[in-house]
Design a protein around this motif. Structure first.
Motif, PDB file in Angstrom:
ATOM      1  N   VAL A  31      38.875  36.661  48.817  1.00 63.31           N
ATOM      2  CA  VAL A  31      39.244  35.451  48.083  1.00 63.31           C
ATOM      3  C   VAL A  31      38.032  34.719  47.521  1.00 63.31           C
ATOM      4  O   VAL A  31      38.177  33.831  46.677  1.00 63.31           O
ATOM      5  CB  VAL A  31      40.077  34.492  48.969  1.00 63.31           C
ATOM      6  CG1 VAL A  31      41.397  35.141  49.368  1.00 63.31           C
ATOM      7  CG2 VAL A  31      39.291  34.062  50.201  1.00 63.31           C
ATOM      8  N   LYS A  33      35.278  36.391  46.026  1.00 67.96           N
ATOM      9  CA  LYS A  33      34.840  37.079  44.799  1.00 67.96           C
ATOM     10  C   LYS A  33      36.017  37.561  43.958  1.00 67.96           C
ATOM     11  O   LYS A  33      35.814  38.233  42.947  1.00 67.96           O
ATOM     12  CB  LYS A  33      33.935  38.238  45.170  1.00 67.96           C
ATOM     13  CG  LYS A  33      32.631  37.793  45.833  1.00 67.96           C
ATOM     14  CD  LYS A  33      31.701  38.964  46.107  1.00 67.96           C
ATOM     15  CE  LYS A  33      30.391  38.474  46.728  1.00 67.96           C
ATOM     16  NZ  LYS A  33      29.470  39.598  47.039  1.00 67.96           N
ATOM     17  N   HIS A  34      37.219  37.232  44.351  1.00 66.38           N
ATOM     18  CA  HIS A  34      38.428  37.543  43.591  1.00 66.38           C
ATOM     19  C   HIS A  34      38.542  39.033  43.295  1.00 66.38           C
ATOM     20  O   HIS A  34      38.645  39.471  42.148  1.00 66.38           O
ATOM     21  CB  HIS A  34      38.478  36.733  42.288  1.00 66.38           C
ATOM     22  CG  HIS A  34      38.611  35.269  42.491  1.00 66.38           C
ATOM     23  ND1 HIS A  34      38.814  34.381  41.452  1.00 66.38           N
ATOM     24  CD2 HIS A  34      38.589  34.499  43.620  1.00 66.38           C
ATOM     25  CE1 HIS A  34      38.888  33.143  41.935  1.00 66.38           C
ATOM     26  NE2 HIS A  34      38.746  33.200  43.246  1.00 66.38           N
ATOM     27  N   ARG A  35      38.619  39.817  44.357  1.00 65.03           N
ATOM     28  CA  ARG A  35      38.740  41.262  44.198  1.00 65.03           C
ATOM     29  C   ARG A  35      39.461  41.848  45.409  1.00 65.03           C
ATOM     30  O   ARG A  35      39.428  41.290  46.503  1.00 65.03           O
ATOM     31  CB  ARG A  35      37.368  41.900  44.057  1.00 65.03           C
ATOM     32  CG  ARG A  35      36.452  41.632  45.246  1.00 65.03           C
ATOM     33  CD  ARG A  35      35.071  42.205  45.065  1.00 65.03           C
ATOM     34  NE  ARG A  35      34.238  41.931  46.237  1.00 65.03           N
ATOM     35  CZ  ARG A  35      33.031  42.430  46.437  1.00 65.03           C
ATOM     36  NH1 ARG A  35      32.487  43.237  45.515  1.00 65.03           N
ATOM     37  NH2 ARG A  35      32.344  42.133  47.535  1.00 65.03           N
ATOM     38  N   SER A 402      45.335  31.243  37.872  1.00 64.65           N
ATOM     39  CA  SER A 402      45.499  32.671  38.095  1.00 64.65           C
ATOM     40  C   SER A 402      45.932  32.909  39.543  1.00 64.65           C
ATOM     41  O   SER A 402      45.797  32.031  40.413  1.00 64.65           O
ATOM     42  CB  SER A 402      44.187  33.404  37.831  1.00 64.65           C
ATOM     43  OG  SER A 402      43.230  33.103  38.847  1.00 64.65           O
ATOM     44  N   TRP A 404      44.450  34.706  41.667  1.00 70.42           N
ATOM     45  CA  TRP A 404      43.268  34.604  42.515  1.00 70.42           C
ATOM     46  C   TRP A 404      42.885  33.154  42.774  1.00 70.42           C
ATOM     47  O   TRP A 404      42.465  32.793  43.878  1.00 70.42           O
ATOM     48  CB  TRP A 404      42.091  35.363  41.896  1.00 70.42           C
ATOM     49  CG  TRP A 404      42.106  36.821  42.226  1.00 70.42           C
ATOM     50  CD1 TRP A 404      42.255  37.871  41.360  1.00 70.42           C
ATOM     51  CD2 TRP A 404      41.983  37.409  43.526  1.00 70.42           C
ATOM     52  NE1 TRP A 404      42.234  39.073  42.021  1.00 70.42           N
ATOM     53  CE2 TRP A 404      42.063  38.818  43.363  1.00 70.42           C
ATOM     54  CE3 TRP A 404      41.821  36.892  44.812  1.00 70.42           C
ATOM     55  CZ2 TRP A 404      41.972  39.702  44.434  1.00 70.42           C
ATOM     56  CZ3 TRP A 404      41.735  37.771  45.882  1.00 70.42           C
ATOM     57  CH2 TRP A 404      41.812  39.157  45.702  1.00 70.42           C
ATOM     58  N   GLN A 405      43.004  32.300  41.772  1.00 74.59           N
ATOM     59  CA  GLN A 405      42.716  30.884  41.987  1.00 74.59           C
ATOM     60  C   GLN A 405      43.662  30.298  43.023  1.00 74.59           C
ATOM     61  O   GLN A 405      43.257  29.497  43.874  1.00 74.59           O
ATOM     62  CB  GLN A 405      42.829  30.103  40.672  1.00 74.59           C
ATOM     63  CG  GLN A 405      41.663  30.317  39.725  1.00 74.59           C
ATOM     64  CD  GLN A 405      41.850  29.574  38.416  1.00 74.59           C
ATOM     65  OE1 GLN A 405      42.912  29.682  37.767  1.00 74.59           O
ATOM     66  NE2 GLN A 405      40.839  28.820  38.003  1.00 74.59           N
ATOM     67  N   GLU A 408      42.742  31.645  46.523  1.00 74.84           N
ATOM     68  CA  GLU A 408      41.564  30.964  47.051  1.00 74.84           C
ATOM     69  C   GLU A 408      41.914  29.548  47.513  1.00 74.84           C
ATOM     70  O   GLU A 408      41.483  29.103  48.578  1.00 74.84           O
ATOM     71  CB  GLU A 408      40.460  30.908  45.994  1.00 74.84           C
ATOM     72  CG  GLU A 408      39.189  30.254  46.507  1.00 74.84           C
ATOM     73  CD  GLU A 408      38.047  30.257  45.501  1.00 74.84           C
ATOM     74  OE1 GLU A 408      37.022  29.594  45.782  1.00 74.84           O
ATOM     75  OE2 GLU A 408      38.184  30.888  44.436  1.00 74.84           O
ATOM     76  N   SER A 426      38.517  33.074  54.918  1.00 75.01           N
ATOM     77  CA  SER A 426      38.226  34.374  54.314  1.00 75.01           C
ATOM     78  C   SER A 426      38.089  35.399  55.437  1.00 75.01           C
ATOM     79  O   SER A 426      38.044  35.043  56.618  1.00 75.01           O
ATOM     80  CB  SER A 426      36.957  34.326  53.463  1.00 75.01           C
ATOM     81  OG  SER A 426      35.826  33.987  54.248  1.00 75.01           O
ATOM     82  N   SER A 443      47.581  39.620  44.639  1.00 77.21           N
ATOM     83  CA  SER A 443      46.802  39.379  43.426  1.00 77.21           C
ATOM     84  C   SER A 443      47.533  39.863  42.183  1.00 77.21           C
ATOM     85  O   SER A 443      47.255  39.415  41.079  1.00 77.21           O
ATOM     86  CB  SER A 443      45.434  40.067  43.517  1.00 77.21           C
ATOM     87  OG  SER A 443      45.539  41.476  43.448  1.00 77.21           O
TER      88      SER A 443
END
Length: 577
Positions: A31, A33-35, A402, A404-405, A408, A426, A443
């Motif tokens: 969360v 680095k959004h991957r 998004s 991912w946002q 997070e 995390s 995601s």
């Protein structure tokens, strides 16, 4: 000597309850680095993540192994804004609609006490491993301390009662159950902060109300600014953070300039300038948007609730059922007045404008680098504990964030509220083992956060369905709610596939869920004003007997329904004409 040491340590781990869990070959949600990171093994020792590895990992004998193939592991979520002194039902806020003649407030308070631990289990079953209550009572602070370290309930962090410049009459003289404490001078402010510290809150909360005196709001806000500043200063001197309820740009700006740590609502009166974004970033203020809470009031009072299958399945069924009580209350003048106001063109326009402003402001803040924490303000009328979290993240998506946002904000953002990001939020070595194992990729679709396979809390692996074991009464109430919302799928979900429906005492009317589908789907579609009011209920073991008053079109009928529950489903129903 080596064998002796091994024996000593083995004995130590057995005595202390130390355990090892390996979640293997899982796709991990990063969360930060959004991957998504496939092929990971997460190692848990006791309550802590002790390693995150790639590739094949040797697993010691005796360790618990969870096969994560095809699954997705994310940090446990945080609802960064709830209130446990409120249940989320119609009677939760007598200052918003005063129905104390029907539900005495002391009875509502007792209900909130009784529902506290079940609500925490409900949060955990929804993958929400931490909840933050910015505005509790001394009663709940004491109870919270008793629950420390529980694995069967979400971790809760709390402020004490809201320190406020405006106190509604209904909340006066409630002792340890008071959710608000009136503060009118800086000296009183410092004194009340010190008083709260004795009850061990996790932070202090200010209810910064600018319209309580019915005067110029900005002038009122500036009048009480010294009080706000004194609370923040005294709290920080004692190394404790401060949250502020501020829904206008000027109150939010004054709060941030004064050093608050956490803004618990969106600015709703106007679009924010770039300078406000920069102010929050500079001051490291976390913001919780709470986008759906106002809808709960509007939709309940306007009798236009649109409840999802998720809400019907995951919310407290009794509180949800109460939201429809306005359809049958005898005080039609009161009910009609609330409905008329709520659905008026003026109010609808105001609500649409405020919602639009809040969503645009959230998008600007998130894109501008301000830390966002997902929170619902659950407990308010129409915003039910735990289930409303999905509504909130869907509204965040509608605002343009998004996936991912949102992920997070729902994990690391919640941890940052009270500076817990070094231990929560995390998936990393040394962090607390609060995790959610999902059957689908969040995601790709944020709604996949509800597709929960397992929840890991304080290192303990939990099955969501075992956290939410319904009583026969809760099951029957859930089917009644689905009936009143005309939701055929949610209604049928409460019945066994081979359900039998009788006219009392022994005339079999029909058998099987598919036959029931045809009958009730047609009824839900074609019957205007369909509503079932519960007049009384008797529970005897797995049998629930309801005295019901059903209205339909311009007619009505009274009857008794006897529900037999077996293996978590309604197996037989007997209707007394």
């Amino acid at each position: 000597m080596k064998n002796s040491l091994v024996s000593v340590f083995a004995g130590f781990w057995a005595i202390t309850g130390f355990s090892q869990t390996y979640i293997t070959d899982v796709t991990l949600a990063d969360v930060e680095k959004h991957r998504m990171l496939p092929g990971k093994t997460v190692v848990i020792n006791g309550t802590v993540i002790t390693d995150v590895k790639s590739g094949k990992v040797p697993i010691p004998v005796g360790a618990t192994v969870i096969d994560g193939s095809g699954k997705f592991l994310m940090p446990g979520m945080t609802d960064a804004h709830v209130h446990f002194f409120q249940n989320g039902g119609l009677y939760a806020r007598p200052d918003a609609i005063d129905l104390r003649y029907l539900m005495p407030y002391d009875k509502e308070i007792k209900s909130s006490h009784d529902n506290f631990t079940p609500a925490l289990r409900r949060y955990l079953a929804n993958g929400i491993t931490t909840v933050i209550d910015p505005g509790a009572t001394y009663h709940f602070l004491k109870h919270k301390q008793e629950l420390a370290g529980q694995t069967q309930a979400a971790t809760v962090l709390m402020s004490g009662p809201l320190l406020t410049t405006y106190l509604p009459e209904v909340y006066k003289d409630l002792g340890d159950d008071a959710p608000f404490h009136l503060v009118q001078t800086p000296d009183d402010a410092r004194k009340m902060v010190r008083e709260q510290l004795a009850h061990k809150p996790d932070f202090i909360k200010i209810w910064y109300i600018a319209n309580g005196e019915g005067k110029d709001m900005e002038a009122t806000a500036r009048k009480y600014l010294p009080v706000v500043q004194a609370i923040i200063d005294e709290s920080h001197k004692n190394n404790i953070k401060v949250a502020v309820h501020a829904t206008e740009l000027f109150t939010a700006t004054l709060s941030a300039e004064s050093g608050c740590d956490y803004l618990v609502h969106s600015v709703e009166d106007q679009l924010i300038p770039d300078s406000f974004v920069q102010l929050l970033k500079k001051k490291k203020v976390v913001l919780c948007p709470t986008l759906v809470v106002s809808d709960g009031y509007e939709d309940t009072f306007g009798q236009k609730l649109n409840i999802s299958n998720h809400d019907l399945r995951m919310a407290d069924p009794h509180q949800m059922g109460s939201l429809l009580d306005l359809k049958h209350l005898a005080d039609t003048a009161l009910v009609n007045a609330y409905r008329k106001y709520t659905v008026s063109d003026k109010q609808l326009k105001r609500v649409l404008e405020a919602n639009s402003i809040c969503m645009k402001n959230l998008k600007k803040l998130a894109d501008g680098g301000v830390t966002i924490a997902t929170g619902t303000d659950a407990g308010n009328i129409g915003t039910l504990h735990a289930s409303s979290y999905l509504d909130e993240i869907l509204r965040m998506r509608e605002a343009g964030l998004s996936n991912w946002q949102i992920l997070e904000a729902s994990t690391l953002g919640g941890a940052k509220v009270l500076g817990k990001q070094q231990s929560l939020g995390s998936i990393a070595k040394g962090k607390k083992a609060d995790l959610v194992l999902l059957d689908a990729d969040p995601s790709a679709n944020i709604e996949n956060v509800t597709k929960i396979n397992k929840v890991i809390h304080n290192g303990v692996v939990l099955q969501p369905e075992k956290l939410l074991v319904e009583t026969p009464e809760q099951l029957v109430q859930r089917q009644l709610n689905a009936y009143n919302f005309r939701n055929i799928e949610a209604f049928l979900d409460t019945y066994a596939d081979d359900v039998e429906v009788y006219t009392f005492p022994e005339k079999l009317d029909f058998k099987g869920k598919e036959t029931m589908r045809k009958i009730y789907a047609d009824m839900f579609l074609k019957t205007p004003n369909l509503h079932c009011e519960l007049k009384g209920r008797i529970v005897r073991g797995n049998i629930v007997i309801d005295n019901e008053h059903v209205t339909f079109g311009s007619g009505s009928i009274d009857g008794v329904a006897i529900y037999h529950v077996e293996n978590g489903k309604i197996k037989k129903v007997y209707f007394l004409p």
